[in-house]
Design a protein around this motif. Structure first.
Motif, PDB file in Angstrom:
ATOM      1  N   VAL A 139       0.871  -0.955   0.081  1.00 34.99           N
ATOM      2  CA  VAL A 139       0.044   0.066   0.138  1.00 34.99           C
ATOM      3  C   VAL A 139       0.666   1.205   0.035  1.00 34.99           C
ATOM      4  O   VAL A 139       0.557   2.341  -0.823  1.00 34.99           O
ATOM      5  N   ASN A 140       2.108   1.158   0.769  1.00 35.69           N
ATOM      6  CA  ASN A 140       2.833   2.304   0.654  1.00 35.69           C
ATOM      7  C   ASN A 140       3.359   2.614  -0.514  1.00 35.69           C
ATOM      8  O   ASN A 140       3.413   3.749  -1.170  1.00 35.69           O
ATOM      9  N   PHE A 162       0.551   3.965  -2.862  1.00 36.20           N
ATOM     10  CA  PHE A 162       0.443   5.610  -2.936  1.00 36.20           C
ATOM     11  C   PHE A 162       1.547   6.396  -3.450  1.00 36.20           C
ATOM     12  O   PHE A 162       1.327   7.556  -3.683  1.00 36.20           O
ATOM     13  N   THR A 172       4.020  13.772   0.865  1.00 34.57           N
ATOM     14  CA  THR A 172       3.346  12.478   0.126  1.00 34.57           C
ATOM     15  C   THR A 172       3.943  11.397   0.625  1.00 34.57           C
ATOM     16  O   THR A 172       3.305  10.029   1.004  1.00 34.57           O
ATOM     17  N   TRP A 217       2.714  10.826   4.133  1.00 33.77           N
ATOM     18  CA  TRP A 217       1.214  10.362   4.085  1.00 33.77           C
ATOM     19  C   TRP A 217       0.890   8.775   3.543  1.00 33.77           C
ATOM     20  O   TRP A 217      -0.002   8.194   4.010  1.00 33.77           O
ATOM     21  N   ALA A 218       1.821   8.462   2.476  1.00 36.51           N
ATOM     22  CA  ALA A 218       1.671   7.154   2.098  1.00 36.51           C
ATOM     23  C   ALA A 218       1.932   6.073   3.190  1.00 36.51           C
ATOM     24  O   ALA A 218       1.221   4.982   3.308  1.00 36.51           O
ATOM     25  N   VAL A 248      -1.196   5.979   5.542  1.00 39.46           N
ATOM     26  CA  VAL A 248      -2.133   5.091   4.995  1.00 39.46           C
ATOM     27  C   VAL A 248      -1.744   3.670   4.923  1.00 39.46           C
ATOM     28  O   VAL A 248      -2.879   2.807   5.306  1.00 39.46           O
ATOM     29  N   ALA A 249      -0.644   3.213   4.701  1.00 35.90           N
ATOM     30  CA  ALA A 249      -0.164   1.856   4.640  1.00 35.90           C
ATOM     31  C   ALA A 249      -0.671   1.054   6.137  1.00 35.90           C
ATOM     32  O   ALA A 249      -0.935   0.070   6.378  1.00 35.90           O
ATOM     33  N   VAL A 275      -2.419   2.224   8.590  1.00 29.09           N
ATOM     34  CA  VAL A 275      -3.784   2.137   8.929  1.00 29.09           C
ATOM     35  C   VAL A 275      -4.399   0.843   8.386  1.00 29.09           C
ATOM     36  O   VAL A 275      -5.254   0.400   9.043  1.00 29.09           O
ATOM     37  N   VAL A 276      -4.198   0.845   7.106  1.00 28.30           N
ATOM     38  CA  VAL A 276      -4.790  -0.321   6.370  1.00 28.30           C
ATOM     39  C   VAL A 276      -4.245  -1.748   7.059  1.00 28.30           C
ATOM     40  O   VAL A 276      -5.183  -2.591   7.213  1.00 28.30           O
TER      41      VAL A 276
END
Length: 468
Positions: A252-253, A256, A282, A285-286, A289-290, A292-293
């Motif tokens: 995911v990292n 994004f 970014t 941020w990436a 997000v990774a 959290v997922v």
């Protein structure tokens, strides 16, 4: 000159007292105050504390709190779900006690590269390592170095995409991401892994020739053993499900970093937050997000099977605060030191270590500060807080990519950070019930000696061929 001497005295005291076990939460402001007083700025003491120390500390917390929090939570979820245990046991079953050192190193590296906290890994792997080394009759004194090689070296500083906080710290300074200079990072990682294994296996062979064996040790039930028994059925889960969160952190990292954010028009962010530079954020941020997922996937995939999900979440969240504020306090200390008149002499000396090649200068600065603070993240943060803008300017003038500066900075910070006063080393030896005298020289070989060779190789290749 007096101000420079004041800085040196405070740095030496910081290193000595940290080695004696005093927390840097107290040491950092005290040693910053000492440097201010010795430099003659006594009348500015309180403004320096409130405006310089606390501003730098709070700024660091503001920027990196999500990474520390999510990283600690993810590590705790991996441990309490049984995922970490499943992965490590699978590796043990495949390699067995005949390859005990390789088994321990690989188990640690898989977990740390997937985002599990170094300390969680040490607690989880030690009971397994103890059983393997005893069965293979390998000296127990080599266990800490084996865990350190898999946890504190290439998966923390070299491998592209690693979610370790060290790999995230340079992002806002250089506008990079955690995949910076992937080719060079992989080369550096291979050197660290190969060189470290060569050292440990040679020590194993030498011990076997002497007939040393595992040794006689009074060993009780480790905390990880008790935790394993308490988890019961949860200590074993399907391997694919256990590995999935680790793959999500990296995958995911990458998604994004290379596909989502580059193809988005982020001008709306600038309109709402004019001080934000999306190209520099970014990468962070990436990673957020990774994580959290990955955390959400772990929670959902084990719904109905958690022994106490609330306790796991609370323990993970509470666990992030001490590492974060330790590092933030060191950043505040660095900001105070950087504001003193004597720092200009030190800064110029460091920046001129290798005129025309900021990579060498950066590597020296990171190693020295990481060694003094006993922390790779602390040393890296202080160095970039005080010299990051200078290094970026020097790199641009020399035609060196920020990605290469990023990778060299992180690898260098993972060099002298493991001097004897390093908190992680002290904790690791405590977990293994061993002393510095018994195990430290082998730890130093795989966490300082071999990584230094890898760093020199990466700097040489980067200087000749650029970032790749």
């Amino acid at each position: 000159m007096g101000s420079t001497l004041a800085i040196v005295v405070s740095l030496l005291l910081l290193m000595y007292l940290a080695y004696r076990g005093i927390t840097v939460l107290l040491l950092a402001p005290l040693m910053a105050a000492l440097a201010v007083l010795l430099s003659g700025d006594i009348f500015y003491f309180l403004p320096i504390y409130t405006e310089t120390f606390m501003s730098a500390l709070s700024g660091y917390v503001l920027q990196f709190l999500p990474i520390f929090l999510l990283g600690a939570l993810f590590g705790q979820l991996m441990a309490d779900s049984g995922a970490a245990n499943t992965i490590s046991r699978w590796i043990v079953e495949r390699l067995g006690h005949k390859h005990a050192i390789l088994t321990v190193v690989l188990a640690c590296s898989v977990l740390t590269y997937g985002g599990v906290s170094l300390f969680v890994v040490a607690f989880a792997i030690y009971p397994i390592a103890r059983s393997l080394f005893r069965a293979a009759d390998i000296p127990k004194r080599l266990i800490p170095a084996s865990i350190a090689l898999g946890s504190f070296t290439f998966t923390m500083t070299a491998m592209p995409g690693t979610p370790a906080i060290q790999n995230a710290i340079p992002i806002p300074y250089y506008g990079t991401n955690v995949f910076a200079a992937p080719g060079l990072g992989i080369i550096g990682g291979i050197i660290m892994l190969g060189g470290g294994l060569w050292w440990l296996l040679s020590r194993q062979a030498a011990a076997r020739l002497k007939g040393e064996g595992y040794g006689v040790h009074a060993e009780g039930v480790a905390a990880a053993d008790a935790a394993d028994e308490a988890r019961g059925p949860m200590s074993r889960m399907p391997l694919a499900l256990a590995v999935l969160p680790l793959l999500l952190v990296v995958g995911v990292n990458a998604l994004f970093t290379y596909a989502v954010f580059p193809n988005m028009d982020l001008s709306f962010v600038i309109e709402r937050f004019p001080k934000v530079a999306p190209e520099k954020m970014t990468g962070l941020w990436a990673l957020i997000v990774a994580l959290v997922v990955a955390c959400a996937t772990l929670v959902v995939s084990r719904l109905g099977r958690w022994i106490d999900l609330r306790e796991t979440v609370n323990k993970g969240v509470f666990g992030f605060m001490l590492p974060l504020f330790n590092t933030a306090s060191e950043v505040g200390y660095g900001a105070v030191i950087a504001g003193l008149a004597g720092f200009a002499i030190i800064r110029d000396a460091v920046l001129n270590v290798a005129p025309g090649n900021p990579l060498v200068s950066e590597a020296v600065a990171m190693n020295v500060l990481a060694g003094i603070t006993g922390s790779s993240s602390g040393g890296l943060s202080i160095a970039l807080q005080t010299l990051g803008a200078d290094y970026l300017r020097m790199a641009q003038e020399a035609g060196i990519s920020p990605e290469l500066m990023h990778r060299v900075a992180v690898m260098a910070a993972g060099g002298f950070d493991t001097l004897p006063h390093c908190g992680a080393i002290i904790t690791l030896l405590s977990i293994c019930s061993l002393t510095h005298r018994q195990s430290y020289m082998n730890i130093a070989a795989v966490t300082m000696g071999v990584p230094m060779v890898a760093l020199i190789a990466v700097i040489s290749l980067g200087t000749m061929f650029g970032s790749f």
